[in-house]
Scaffold this motif. Structure first.
Motif, PDB file in Angstrom:
ATOM      1  N   LEU A  27       0.818  -1.207   0.000  1.00 14.40           N
ATOM      2  CA  LEU A  27       0.000   0.000   0.000  1.00 14.40           C
ATOM      3  C   LEU A  27       0.855   1.261   0.000  1.00 14.40           C
ATOM      4  CD1 LEU A  27      -2.808  -1.075   2.490  1.00 14.40           C
ATOM      5  CD2 LEU A  27      -2.942  -0.949  -0.002  1.00 14.40           C
ATOM      6  N   VAL A  28       1.968   1.247   0.727  1.00 15.80           N
ATOM      7  CA  VAL A  28       2.882   2.389   0.741  1.00 15.80           C
ATOM      8  C   VAL A  28       3.564   2.526  -0.614  1.00 15.80           C
ATOM      9  CG1 VAL A  28       5.031   3.272   1.741  1.00 15.80           C
ATOM     10  CG2 VAL A  28       3.241   2.358   3.231  1.00 15.80           C
ATOM     11  N   ALA A  29       4.032   1.413  -1.184  1.00 14.22           N
ATOM     12  CA  ALA A  29       4.716   1.448  -2.483  1.00 14.22           C
ATOM     13  C   ALA A  29       3.808   1.966  -3.594  1.00 14.22           C
ATOM     14  CB  ALA A  29       5.233   0.054  -2.839  1.00 14.22           C
ATOM     15  N   GLU A  30       2.508   1.678  -3.502  1.00 10.43           N
ATOM     16  CA  GLU A  30       1.550   2.131  -4.512  1.00 10.43           C
ATOM     17  C   GLU A  30       1.060   3.550  -4.240  1.00 10.43           C
ATOM     18  OE1 GLU A  30       0.522   0.563  -7.342  1.00 10.43           O
ATOM     19  OE2 GLU A  30       2.022  -0.971  -6.905  1.00 10.43           O
ATOM     20  N   GLU A  36       3.172   6.666   8.083  1.00 12.60           N
ATOM     21  CA  GLU A  36       3.438   7.528   9.249  1.00 12.60           C
ATOM     22  C   GLU A  36       2.148   7.850   9.998  1.00 12.60           C
ATOM     23  OE1 GLU A  36       6.443   8.649  10.438  1.00 12.60           O
ATOM     24  OE2 GLU A  36       7.309   7.276   8.950  1.00 12.60           O
ATOM     25  N   HIS A  37       1.024   7.801   9.310  1.00  8.93           N
ATOM     26  CA  HIS A  37      -0.242   8.170   9.927  1.00  8.93           C
ATOM     27  C   HIS A  37      -1.267   7.034   9.980  1.00  8.93           C
ATOM     28  CE1 HIS A  37       1.428  12.068   8.551  1.00  8.93           C
ATOM     29  NE2 HIS A  37       0.997  12.446   9.745  1.00  8.93           N
ATOM     30  N   TYR A  38      -1.088   6.017   9.131  1.00  6.29           N
ATOM     31  CA  TYR A  38      -2.086   4.950   9.046  1.00  6.29           C
ATOM     32  C   TYR A  38      -1.426   3.583   9.076  1.00  6.29           C
ATOM     33  CZ  TYR A  38      -4.911   8.840   7.422  1.00  6.29           C
ATOM     34  OH  TYR A  38      -5.541  10.045   7.320  1.00  6.29           O
TER      35      TYR A  38
END
Length: 69
Positions: A27-30, A36-38
């Motif tokens: 999810l971060v890579a996309e 940092e928040h979720y």
């Protein structure tokens, strides 16, 4: 969320046994999630059923249970 979906006719199913770390990485890579928040707390599948549910049929206990003494 699952209850709200059911109220508008959408079926859902919780998904267990997922690797939250790998999912978070994807999810971060996309660019979908800011780690940092979720974070990932639960996964669920949502969709519409193809066919109406059929009546449940259950056999009586005497047909499926064998007592061993």
């Amino acid at each position: 969320m699952m209850t709200a979906a059911a109220r508008i006719g959408i079926d859902s199913c919780p998904i267990e046994g997922v690797n939250k770390e790998k999912i978070s990485d994807v999810l971060v890579a996309e660019g979908i999630m800011d780690s940092e928040h979720y974070g990932v707390s639960v996964m669920a599948a949502f969709g519409y059923r193809l066919h109406a549910p059929t009546d449940k049929t259950r056999r009586c206990a005497q047909e499926v249970v064998a007592w061993v003494e």
